[in-house]
Design a protein around this motif. Structure first.
Motif, short mmCIF file in Angstrom:
data_model
loop_
_atom_site.label_atom_id
_atom_site.label_comp_id
_atom_site.label_asym_id
_atom_site.label_seq_id
_atom_site.Cartn_x
_atom_site.Cartn_y
_atom_site.Cartn_z
N GLY A 157 0.80 -1.34 0.07
CA GLY A 157 0.05 0.02 -0.02
C GLY A 157 0.68 1.18 -0.12
N VAL A 158 2.01 1.41 0.74
CA VAL A 158 2.76 2.25 1.01
C VAL A 158 3.45 2.60 -0.48
CG1 VAL A 158 4.95 3.30 2.09
CG2 VAL A 158 3.18 2.27 3.50
N ALA A 159 3.76 1.62 -1.00
CA ALA A 159 4.49 1.73 -2.43
C ALA A 159 3.73 2.09 -3.48
CB ALA A 159 4.99 0.30 -2.81
N LEU A 160 2.36 1.56 -3.51
CA LEU A 160 1.46 2.13 -4.42
C LEU A 160 0.98 3.63 -4.21
CD1 LEU A 160 -0.60 -1.15 -4.94
CD2 LEU A 160 0.85 -0.23 -6.46
N VAL A 161 1.02 4.14 -3.05
CA VAL A 161 0.41 5.21 -2.80
C VAL A 161 1.79 6.26 -3.38
CG1 VAL A 161 0.07 7.21 -0.89
CG2 VAL A 161 -1.10 4.86 -1.01
N GLY A 162 3.07 5.85 -3.05
CA GLY A 162 4.18 6.56 -3.49
C GLY A 162 4.42 6.78 -4.90
N ILE A 169 -0.38 12.94 -8.30
CA ILE A 169 -0.57 13.98 -7.49
C ILE A 169 0.25 15.01 -7.37
CG2 ILE A 169 -1.07 14.34 -5.14
CD1 ILE A 169 -1.63 11.20 -4.68
N TYR A 170 1.57 14.66 -7.83
CA TYR A 170 2.87 15.85 -7.56
C TYR A 170 2.35 16.67 -8.91
CZ TYR A 170 7.44 17.72 -6.95
OH TYR A 170 8.48 18.50 -6.52
N ASP A 171 2.15 16.28 -9.89
CA ASP A 171 1.95 17.26 -11.26
C ASP A 171 0.66 17.99 -10.68
OD1 ASP A 171 4.30 16.47 -12.34
OD2 ASP A 171 3.18 15.13 -13.82
N GLY A 172 -0.42 17.58 -10.19
CA GLY A 172 -1.74 18.23 -9.65
C GLY A 172 -1.20 19.47 -8.58
N LEU A 193 11.29 22.20 -8.26
CA LEU A 193 10.17 21.19 -7.98
C LEU A 193 10.27 19.99 -8.85
CD1 LEU A 193 7.04 23.41 -6.90
CD2 LEU A 193 8.71 22.05 -5.68
N ALA A 194 10.68 20.26 -10.22
CA ALA A 194 10.82 19.10 -11.15
C ALA A 194 11.70 18.31 -10.84
CB ALA A 194 10.77 19.84 -12.65
N LEU A 195 12.80 18.66 -10.27
CA LEU A 195 14.03 17.98 -10.11
C LEU A 195 13.62 17.11 -8.80
CD1 LEU A 195 16.95 20.47 -10.68
CD2 LEU A 195 16.44 18.50 -12.09
N LEU A 196 12.64 17.47 -7.73
CA LEU A 196 12.47 16.85 -6.71
C LEU A 196 11.40 15.66 -6.95
CD1 LEU A 196 11.89 19.86 -4.25
CD2 LEU A 196 13.72 18.39 -4.41
N ASN A 197 11.08 15.44 -8.19
CA ASN A 197 10.16 14.20 -8.54
C ASN A 197 11.07 13.48 -9.59
OD1 ASN A 197 8.42 12.51 -9.45
ND2 ASN A 197 6.70 13.96 -9.86
#
Length: 260
Positions: A157-162, A169-172, A193-197
């Protein structure tokens, strides 16, 4: 470490899922070429698919593989083998296997339809590089989560949420930031921020090798200026390298103190 890695590769090769993984990418790229796409267009067609599927498969297979080889890990640690060696061997074996499947799956159709590579050779090489690095990133994240969590279902569950956070979600959240401050120049903030994802860093590395910056406005021009330069590419690859090193270090540290 290489012996442990070779064992992990042999175990994974026996699995039908690993062959299905390579065939999935081969079928997707063959379909892109079959509709008459040029090499560069075919690469763009499978780009988003690669950026979504490769991290998802890497984190799920990494997690399940870690738990399924627990008895092997216990047997391994009863031998005079250092824990960091055992951990690194399992990680490298799985990561190289998944990366090889990705390269084979995408590479064979590309070479079949475009032996010389043509105009799409550079962008295809960047797609393979980004896909391989994302594989190493998400297997490292999977191993870190697996070492830190005893419960397999909870870890999944943690892996899929990540994965969902980085993929969607990050792009949103970045879009909400842009909407919330329409009069503020956020190009430098968005660049950071792009480099953080890791997914965004990989996507921009590939997209900005194409002539699409003009469609992205002023921010696109800033991204093009940064990611289109040698220094920008090096920074983006360095960011992806940190995304591999950080969870790997965290997992290794927890593995060294784990009670098997």
């Amino acid at each position: 470490m290489l012996t442990v890695a070779r064992f992990s590769v042999r175990e994974l090769v026996r699995s039908r899922w690993i062959a299905a993984y390579a065939l999935f990418f081969a079928a997707a790229e063959w379909a892109a070429f079959a509709v008459g796409a040029e090499p560069a267009q075919a690469v763009v067609s499978v780009l988003e698919l690669t950026l979504f599927v490769a991290p998802l498969v890497s984190i799920v297979v990494g997690l399940l593989s870690f738990y399924s080889t627990r008895e092997f890990a216990e047997l391994l640690l009863s031998q005079p083998i250092a824990r960091p060696t055992a951990f690194a061997g399992q990680y490298l074996g799985l990561s190289f296997s998944l990366a090889a499947c990705l390269v084979l799956g995408l590479g064979v159709p590309f070479l079949w339809y475009s032996p010389s590579g043509g105009a799409g050779r550079g962008i295809f090489a960047m797609l393979l590089l980004a896909g391989v690095m994302l594989t190493f990133v998400f297997v490292a994240l999977a191993f870190a989560v697996a070492v830190l969590t005893e419960n397999r279902v909870k870890a999944l569950g943690v892996a899929l949420v990540g994965w969902l956070f980085f993929a969607v979600i990050y792009d949103g959240l970045m879009l909400m930031l842009i909407i919330a401050f329409p009069a503020v120049r956020l190009d430098r903030v968005l660049l950071g921020l792009a480099l953080l994802n890791p997914l965004d860093a990989a996507r921009l590395l590939i997209l900005l090798q194409l002539d699409v910056a003009a469609l992205m406005g002023y921010t696109g021009a800033v991204f093009q200026e940064f990611f289109g330069s040698v220094e920008g590419i090096a920074v983006a690859l360095g960011a992806l390298g940190l995304w591999i090193a950080a969870p790997l270090w965290l997992g290794l540290r927890a593995y060294a103190h784990r009670d098997f």
